[in-house]
Enzyme design. Structure first.
Site, PDB file in Angstrom:
ATOM      1  N   PRO A   2       0.822  -1.210   0.000  1.00  0.00           N
ATOM      2  CA  PRO A   2       0.000   0.000   0.000  1.00  0.00           C
ATOM      3  C   PRO A   2       0.853   1.255   0.000  1.00  0.00           C
ATOM      4  O   PRO A   2       1.924   1.295   0.612  1.00  0.00           O
ATOM      5  CB  PRO A   2      -0.809  -0.123   1.297  1.00  0.00           C
ATOM      6  CG  PRO A   2      -0.034  -1.062   2.153  1.00  0.00           C
ATOM      7  CD  PRO A   2       0.644  -2.013   1.215  1.00  0.00           C
ATOM      8  N   GLU A   3       0.384   2.257  -0.720  1.00  0.00           N
ATOM      9  CA  GLU A   3       1.098   3.518  -0.803  1.00  0.00           C
ATOM     10  C   GLU A   3       0.391   4.556   0.074  1.00  0.00           C
ATOM     11  O   GLU A   3      -0.580   4.250   0.759  1.00  0.00           O
ATOM     12  CB  GLU A   3       1.176   3.963  -2.264  1.00  0.00           C
ATOM     13  CG  GLU A   3       1.891   2.949  -3.146  1.00  0.00           C
ATOM     14  CD  GLU A   3       2.041   3.401  -4.583  1.00  0.00           C
ATOM     15  OE1 GLU A   3       2.049   4.628  -4.829  1.00  0.00           O
ATOM     16  OE2 GLU A   3       2.149   2.537  -5.468  1.00  0.00           O
TER      17      GLU A   3
END
Length: 288
Positions: A2-3
């Site tokens: 996840p960013e």
């Protein structure tokens, strides 16, 4: 992995549940994830009040009234699942249901004094949790050396121009460098470079100052749109309430190999090239 938008989405989903709440009971169901949990983690969390929930890069930070901060990284498949809730907390209406039966990969469970439960579920166990003194968070080995937040004032045109000056690495690699800017990952770097008309193959130090400066508001816009949409939700990612986000439907470059470029008046198609083991999606016709 996840960013920033995915992590910020999870933080916002957890804030109404955890901020101001006391952890009535903490359970740790295994000794480690990616790394060992800190000593006596369940004991140190039980009874603590969460004063503030914030984000630094791709980490969620829960500041406790005990003077410690819980550092959380979701890893590749980590999910923070919320169930239950107390009366009179309208913001938690969507979470008001019975606690689900524990699952195999429910590794850390936090029950609050308001009746809510936050479960950290991580099938691949690449996530991480640690505890450290709140006043030492910025010196923690996971946080130290991280650059400015892309949505904050410290990330500005002058900073990025200076960071790129003389750099011989591709611009994509430069933007993925967490020491230059925090929280950016493969997806949103591809999207920002496509909007900016900059090839991910171009050396950072060979991009004119005006074009580098123009990247700053573009990066902010891409991230803001993704947060508003709830993150990209690729593969295992879920929001705190378990729902999928939908920013992936707005991707202009990422994952669109062979499809027409969406830049107005561009007749090119999206190509994919592997850079340092990661796929770069770009249009050779309009990204220079």
């Amino acid at each position: 992995m996840p960013e920033l938008p995915e992590v910020e989405t999870v933080r916002r989903g957890l804030a109404p549940v955890l901020e101001g709440a006391r952890i009535a009971r903490a359970r740790v169901n295994r000794p480690d994830l990616r790394w060992p949990f800190p000593d006596r983690m369940a004991e140190r969390l039980t009874g603590a009040r969460v004063d503030r929930l914030r984000r630094r890069s791709k980490y969620i930070l829960a500041d406790l009234d005990t003077g410690e901060t819980l550092i959380v990284h979701l890893g590749m498949s980590g999910r923070m699942i919320v169930s239950g809730g107390g009366e009179g907390r309208d913001m938690l209406a969507q979470f008001h249901h019975l606690h689900p039966a524990p699952e195999k990969h429910d590794h850390v469970i936090l029950d609050t004094d308001a009746g809510a439960r936050v479960t950290f579920n991580d099938a691949r166990r690449f996530g991480a949790m640690d505890l450290c003194a709140t006043d030492a968070v910025e010196r923690h080995k996971l946080i130290a050396g991280i650059g400015p937040e892309p949505l904050g004032n410290a990330f500005n045109e002058a900073h990025l121009i200076a960071a790129f000056r003389g750099k011989r690495t591709p611009v994509k690699a430069a933007l993925l460098d967490q020491g230059i800017v925090a929280g950016l990952g493969n997806i949103y770097v591809c999207e920002a470079l496509h909007r900016a008309g900059i090839s991910p193959l171009r050396h950072a130090g060979r991009i004119g100052a005006a074009r580098v400066a123009a990247l700053v508001p573009i990066i902010r816009a891409v991230l803001a749109e993704a947060i508003e949409a709830g993150g990209s939700s690729l593969r295992d990612y879920r929001q705190a309430d378990g729902e999928l986000g939908y920013f992936q439907h707005s991707f202009r470059a990422y994952g669109r190999e062979g499809e027409p470029c969406q830049t107005p008046d561009c007749q090119g198609t999206i190509h994919r090239k592997v850079q340092s083991g990661r796929s770069s999606f770009y249009c050779p016709a309009c990204q220079r």
